[in-house]
Scaffold this motif. Structure first.
Motif, PDB file in Angstrom:
ATOM      1  N   ALA A   7       0.739  -1.442   0.509  1.00  0.00           N
ATOM      2  CA  ALA A   7       0.328  -0.013   0.305  1.00  0.00           C
ATOM      3  C   ALA A   7       0.719   0.866  -0.495  1.00  0.00           C
ATOM      4  CB  ALA A   7      -0.838   0.258   1.024  1.00  0.00           C
ATOM      5  N   THR A   8       0.095   2.478  -0.590  1.00  0.00           N
ATOM      6  CA  THR A   8       1.170   3.474  -0.609  1.00  0.00           C
ATOM      7  C   THR A   8       0.531   4.986   0.387  1.00  0.00           C
ATOM      8  OG1 THR A   8      -0.363   4.700  -2.518  1.00  0.00           O
ATOM      9  CG2 THR A   8       1.985   3.845  -2.601  1.00  0.00           C
TER      10      THR A   8
ATOM     11  N   MET B   1       7.117  13.467  -6.022  1.00  0.00           N
ATOM     12  CA  MET B   1       7.825  11.879  -5.850  1.00  0.00           C
ATOM     13  C   MET B   1       7.070  10.719  -6.293  1.00  0.00           C
ATOM     14  SD  MET B   1       9.172  10.728  -2.232  1.00  0.00           S
ATOM     15  CE  MET B   1       9.940  12.201  -1.332  1.00  0.00           C
ATOM     16  N   ARG B   2       7.415   9.540  -5.995  1.00  0.00           N
ATOM     17  CA  ARG B   2       6.662   8.385  -6.461  1.00  0.00           C
ATOM     18  C   ARG B   2       6.660   7.886  -5.789  1.00  0.00           C
ATOM     19  NH1 ARG B   2       9.841   3.452  -9.553  1.00  0.00           N
ATOM     20  NH2 ARG B   2       8.202   1.980  -9.619  1.00  0.00           N
ATOM     21  N   GLU B   3       4.576   7.300  -5.617  1.00  0.00           N
ATOM     22  CA  GLU B   3       4.218   6.403  -4.512  1.00  0.00           C
ATOM     23  C   GLU B   3       4.829   5.529  -4.019  1.00  0.00           C
ATOM     24  OE1 GLU B   3       0.346   6.165  -6.367  1.00  0.00           O
ATOM     25  OE2 GLU B   3       0.007   6.901  -4.648  1.00  0.00           O
ATOM     26  N   PHE B   4       5.267   5.399  -3.065  1.00  0.00           N
ATOM     27  CA  PHE B   4       5.966   3.399  -2.222  1.00  0.00           C
ATOM     28  C   PHE B   4       5.207   3.381  -1.637  1.00  0.00           C
ATOM     29  CE2 PHE B   4       8.079   7.501  -0.363  1.00  0.00           C
ATOM     30  CZ  PHE B   4       7.894   7.396   0.804  1.00  0.00           C
ATOM     31  N   GLY B   5       5.284   1.893  -0.950  1.00  0.00           N
ATOM     32  CA  GLY B   5       4.933   1.452   0.618  1.00  0.00           C
ATOM     33  C   GLY B   5       5.969   1.603   1.240  1.00  0.00           C
ATOM     34  N   TYR B   6       5.684   1.168   2.450  1.00  0.00           N
ATOM     35  CA  TYR B   6       6.767   1.463   3.561  1.00  0.00           C
ATOM     36  C   TYR B   6       6.267  -0.065   4.848  1.00  0.00           C
ATOM     37  CZ  TYR B   6       6.880   3.219   7.843  1.00  0.00           C
ATOM     38  OH  TYR B   6       7.883   3.141   9.586  1.00  0.00           O
ATOM     39  N   LEU B   7       7.360  -0.451   5.222  1.00  0.00           N
ATOM     40  CA  LEU B   7       7.101  -1.769   5.754  1.00  0.00           C
ATOM     41  C   LEU B   7       7.586  -1.589   7.069  1.00  0.00           C
ATOM     42  CD1 LEU B   7       7.364  -3.872   2.445  1.00  0.00           C
ATOM     43  CD2 LEU B   7       5.154  -3.934   3.486  1.00  0.00           C
ATOM     44  N   ARG B   8       7.800  -1.738   7.936  1.00  0.00           N
ATOM     45  CA  ARG B   8       8.990  -1.807   8.891  1.00  0.00           C
ATOM     46  C   ARG B   8       9.199  -2.987   9.572  1.00  0.00           C
ATOM     47  NH1 ARG B   8       7.786   2.249  14.689  1.00  0.00           N
ATOM     48  NH2 ARG B   8       7.212   3.979  12.354  1.00  0.00           N
ATOM     49  N   GLY B  41      13.956  12.473  -6.754  1.00  0.00           N
ATOM     50  CA  GLY B  41      13.777  12.230  -8.904  1.00  0.00           C
ATOM     51  C   GLY B  41      15.119  11.677  -8.392  1.00  0.00           C
ATOM     52  N   VAL B  42      15.587  11.280  -8.152  1.00  0.00           N
ATOM     53  CA  VAL B  42      16.980  10.726  -8.445  1.00  0.00           C
ATOM     54  C   VAL B  42      16.958   9.307  -7.611  1.00  0.00           C
ATOM     55  CG1 VAL B  42      19.825  10.409  -8.217  1.00  0.00           C
ATOM     56  CG2 VAL B  42      18.888  12.720  -8.170  1.00  0.00           C
ATOM     57  N   GLU B  43      16.413   9.147  -6.737  1.00  0.00           N
ATOM     58  CA  GLU B  43      16.072   7.748  -6.280  1.00  0.00           C
ATOM     59  C   GLU B  43      14.491   7.670  -5.957  1.00  0.00           C
ATOM     60  OE1 GLU B  43      17.550   5.679  -4.406  1.00  0.00           O
ATOM     61  OE2 GLU B  43      19.761   5.991  -3.753  1.00  0.00           O
ATOM     62  N   ARG B  44      13.804   6.258  -6.871  1.00  0.00           N
ATOM     63  CA  ARG B  44      12.698   6.117  -7.014  1.00  0.00           C
ATOM     64  C   ARG B  44      12.274   4.916  -6.363  1.00  0.00           C
ATOM     65  NH1 ARG B  44       9.725   9.444 -10.621  1.00  0.00           N
ATOM     66  NH2 ARG B  44       9.113   6.894 -11.866  1.00  0.00           N
ATOM     67  N   PRO B  45      11.973   4.840  -5.176  1.00  0.00           N
ATOM     68  CA  PRO B  45      12.169   2.857  -4.465  1.00  0.00           C
ATOM     69  C   PRO B  45      10.357   2.722  -4.771  1.00  0.00           C
ATOM     70  CG  PRO B  45      12.689   4.645  -3.318  1.00  0.00           C
ATOM     71  CD  PRO B  45      13.308   5.149  -3.637  1.00  0.00           C
ATOM     72  N   GLU B  46      10.684   1.901  -5.410  1.00  0.00           N
ATOM     73  CA  GLU B  46       9.115   1.428  -4.547  1.00  0.00           C
ATOM     74  C   GLU B  46       8.306   1.292  -3.731  1.00  0.00           C
ATOM     75  OE1 GLU B  46       8.198  -2.207  -7.863  1.00  0.00           O
ATOM     76  OE2 GLU B  46       9.694  -0.960  -8.697  1.00  0.00           O
ATOM     77  N   ARG B  47       9.188   0.632  -3.083  1.00  0.00           N
ATOM     78  CA  ARG B  47       9.459   0.107  -1.409  1.00  0.00           C
ATOM     79  C   ARG B  47      10.305   0.901  -0.225  1.00  0.00           C
ATOM     80  NH1 ARG B  47       8.913  -3.456  -3.655  1.00  0.00           N
ATOM     81  NH2 ARG B  47       6.689  -3.739  -4.544  1.00  0.00           N
ATOM     82  N   LEU B  48       9.321   0.783   0.553  1.00  0.00           N
ATOM     83  CA  LEU B  48      11.408   1.693   1.578  1.00  0.00           C
ATOM     84  C   LEU B  48      10.874   0.133   2.838  1.00  0.00           C
ATOM     85  CD1 LEU B  48      10.537   5.029   2.151  1.00  0.00           C
ATOM     86  CD2 LEU B  48      12.219   3.620   0.802  1.00  0.00           C
ATOM     87  N   VAL B  49      11.772  -0.349   3.477  1.00  0.00           N
ATOM     88  CA  VAL B  49      11.805  -1.470   4.419  1.00  0.00           C
ATOM     89  C   VAL B  49      12.708  -0.504   5.374  1.00  0.00           C
ATOM     90  CG1 VAL B  49      12.808  -3.398   5.406  1.00  0.00           C
ATOM     91  CG2 VAL B  49      12.254  -3.434   3.119  1.00  0.00           C
ATOM     92  N   ASP B  50      11.591   0.494   6.280  1.00  0.00           N
ATOM     93  CA  ASP B  50      12.389   0.566   7.746  1.00  0.00           C
ATOM     94  C   ASP B  50      13.099   0.202   9.207  1.00  0.00           C
ATOM     95  OD1 ASP B  50      12.680   2.549  10.247  1.00  0.00           O
ATOM     96  OD2 ASP B  50      11.097   3.657   9.463  1.00  0.00           O
ATOM     97  N   LEU B  51      14.415   0.232   9.081  1.00  0.00           N
ATOM     98  CA  LEU B  51      15.265   0.015   9.863  1.00  0.00           C
ATOM     99  C   LEU B  51      15.240   0.537  11.487  1.00  0.00           C
ATOM    100  CD1 LEU B  51      18.141  -0.366   7.302  1.00  0.00           C
ATOM    101  CD2 LEU B  51      16.592  -2.251   7.980  1.00  0.00           C
TER     102      LEU B  51
END
Lengths: 204, 330
Positions: A7-8, B1-8, B41-51
């Protein structure tokens, strides 16, 4: 293999100035934009939006941070303090009062960030953190006093386009002295009989 | 910014599994460089994994008498740590010379090593950059390159690595520990950054999807007398135009042990081994320091507008080693 799409947007709960706010956010939203646009806490200012000017400085879990590079979704579970949460009711914090008394600003745009940063500078100094202006960083050398040189270095992440730096340094110096006097008064056996200069030597 | 998913991520293995060595996924630590590059716009990740929740925020003694610094230790906590200040003072000085108090609270050790160059062409999407878009060319070669590399660069890229912390870590033989889905690994920081060659976009020796877990410092008695000096265009809160991490042990007027690493002169923190070899066992004099600096800088290939860095680095070596020797004599 590419992972499944995620999800975004998320619903997050942010704790700001002791109050919990639950709201849906696009993951792209910074903490700065949530504070200003969603929570109507416009004291925190947007300057460069690139982490270079410090106008958006807030405290996150008691430590200063630039809210423009902090994703709101990643701030869930943290305690956030903005300039609106610094005073106690109508009683200004001594750092705020020092900025007012000593004209630590001109147009005022950078001031909320300067004050939040100054609050953290006092805490960091009290915790014994050295700075790039500290000659000897070894722990045996002790904590250097908050001289104007130390203050300028520690506050260098907060730019002031009006150039009110001279008064800003004085205001932080005044707040640091008030802080020091307060802790001297609290210390066992300490108090009024310790001149300010002596307590400066004691921590040097 | 491109939309992205976020996961912890809950822990290291969870982080690796969520990342899955996927091209479109980035680990998020302090975010001070990544979020900025995403805005540009240099980094365009689809998702981030938060550490943020990983238990990698501690500094511990190693069995051998060194320090193991967790990858998510903040720059502030690293700089303030009593054992870092006591055993590797140049590391504390280097960290404190970088960024601002706000950014040091957010930024982490692992992120510091993986931060990208501040070459203006790298973040200017309208200009060619081989690091950002392989094969597009290098605008800095014939453009603004006052602060670019004099050592180890190529015709494909002349950008410098911006880290201060990394310079001191390199001087003290730091080793980067990482985890992958296939198990753990480690690589000396001296071998962590790949030669520029014709692949400036490939920056590190980390396998795909690897997560830095720690940076280990071996014991280094010489580091107890060490110094980081940074030269920049204003007194504070600016990237280096040249910097030096140095440690010196002088006995009976001769150099017993010495460590030298240069910052802001190459695509990686530059360990000055030729200079160290030239000095070791010889006299501790300003002439010897200058000759050693010359030995290192013989390989320099300055561009039209950054030749000043050769002189700057030579002078830094002489000045800082002289100060360290005087300090030891007191």
């Amino acid at each position: 293999m590419a992972p499944a799409p995620t999800a975004t947007h998320s619903v997050v709960t942010l704790t700001v100035n002791g109050e919990k706010h639950t709201l849906p956010v696009d993951h792209r939203t910074t903490l700065l934009d949530v504070l200003r646009e969603r929570l109507d806490l416009t004291g925190t200012k947007k300057g460069c939006d690139q982490g270079q000017c410090g106008a958006c400085t807030v405290l996150v879990d008691g430590r200063r941070a630039v809210s423009c590079l902090q994703l709101a979704v990643a701030a869930e579970g943290r305690e956030i303090t903005t300039i609106e949460g610094v005073a106690e009711g109508d009683r200004l914090h001594p750092v705020q009062q020092a900025f007012l008394d000593l004209d630590g600003f001109q147009c005022g745009y950078c001031t909320p960030g300067q004050i939040c940063s100054a609050l953290a500078v006092l805490d960091e100094h009290a915790a014994g953190w050295p700075s790039a202006a500290t000659d000897d960083v070894r722990p045996e050398a002790g904590v250097p006093p908050l001289t104007p040189e130390e203050i300028r270095e520690r506050m260098s992440g907060n730019l002031c386009r009006c150039g009110a730096y001279v008064s800003i340094v004085r205001a932080v110096e005044r707040a640091a002295a008030a802080d020091r006097d307060a802790s001297a008064a609290d210390a066992p056996g300490g108090g009024d009989d310790i001149p300010a200069d002596a307590s400066k030597e004691a921590v040097a | 910014m491109r939309e992205f998913g976020y996961l912890r991520a809950p822990d290291v293995s969870g982080a690796l599994a969520l990342h899955g060595a996927d091209d479109g996924t980035r680990f998020l630590a302090g975010g001070t460089n990544l979020v900025d590059l995403m805005k540009a716009g240099v980094e365009r990740p689809e998702r981030l994994v938060d550490l943020a929740e990983l238990p990698l925020d501690r500094i511990e003694e190693t069995a051998g008498g060194g320090l193991r610094i967790g990858a998510t230790v903040s720059n502030s906590d690293l700089a303030a740590h009593p054992e870092v200040r006591r055993r590797y003072p140049a590391l504390t000085q280097a960290v404190l010379a970088g960024a601002s108090g706000q950014l040091r609270n957010m930024a982490t050790v692992g992120g510091n090593l993986l931060q990208r160059t501040r070459c203006a062409y790298f973040t200017d999407l309208a200009r060619p950059c081989n690091k950002r878009t392989p094969g597009s060319g290098c605008a800095a070669l014939r453009g603004e390159h006052r602060n670019h590399a004099i050592l180890g660069a190529s015709e494909h890229c002349v950008a410098v690595h911006p880290s201060d912390m990394g310079v001191a870590l390199t001087a003290f033989d730091a080793v980067v520990a990482y985890e992958t889905l296939d198990g753990p690994g480690e690589v000396p920081l001296a071998d962590f950054y790949l030669p520029v060659g014709d692949t400036p976009h490939a920056e590190t020796a980390l396998p795909a999807g690897a997560l830095i877990t720690a940076v280990t410092l071996p014991p280094a008695p010489v580091a107890a007398r060490s110094r980081y000096r940074k030269v920049r265009e204003r007194a504070s809160y600016a990237f280096a135009i040249g910097s030096l991490a140095a440690a010196l042990d002088v006995r009976d007027g001769r150099v017993h042990d010495v460590r030298l690493a240069f910052g802001a002169v190459a695509s990686r923190p530059w360990r000055a081994r030729a200079a160290e070899r030239a000095l070791t066992g010889g006299p501790a004099t300003a002439e010897a320091y200058a000759a050693a600096a010359d030995a290192e800088l013989a390989a320099a290939e300055p561009l039209p507008d950054n030749g000043y860095k050769v002189t700057l680095m030579r002078n830094l070596v002489v000045a800082v080693l002289t100060e360290l020797a005087e300090e030891a004599g007191r």
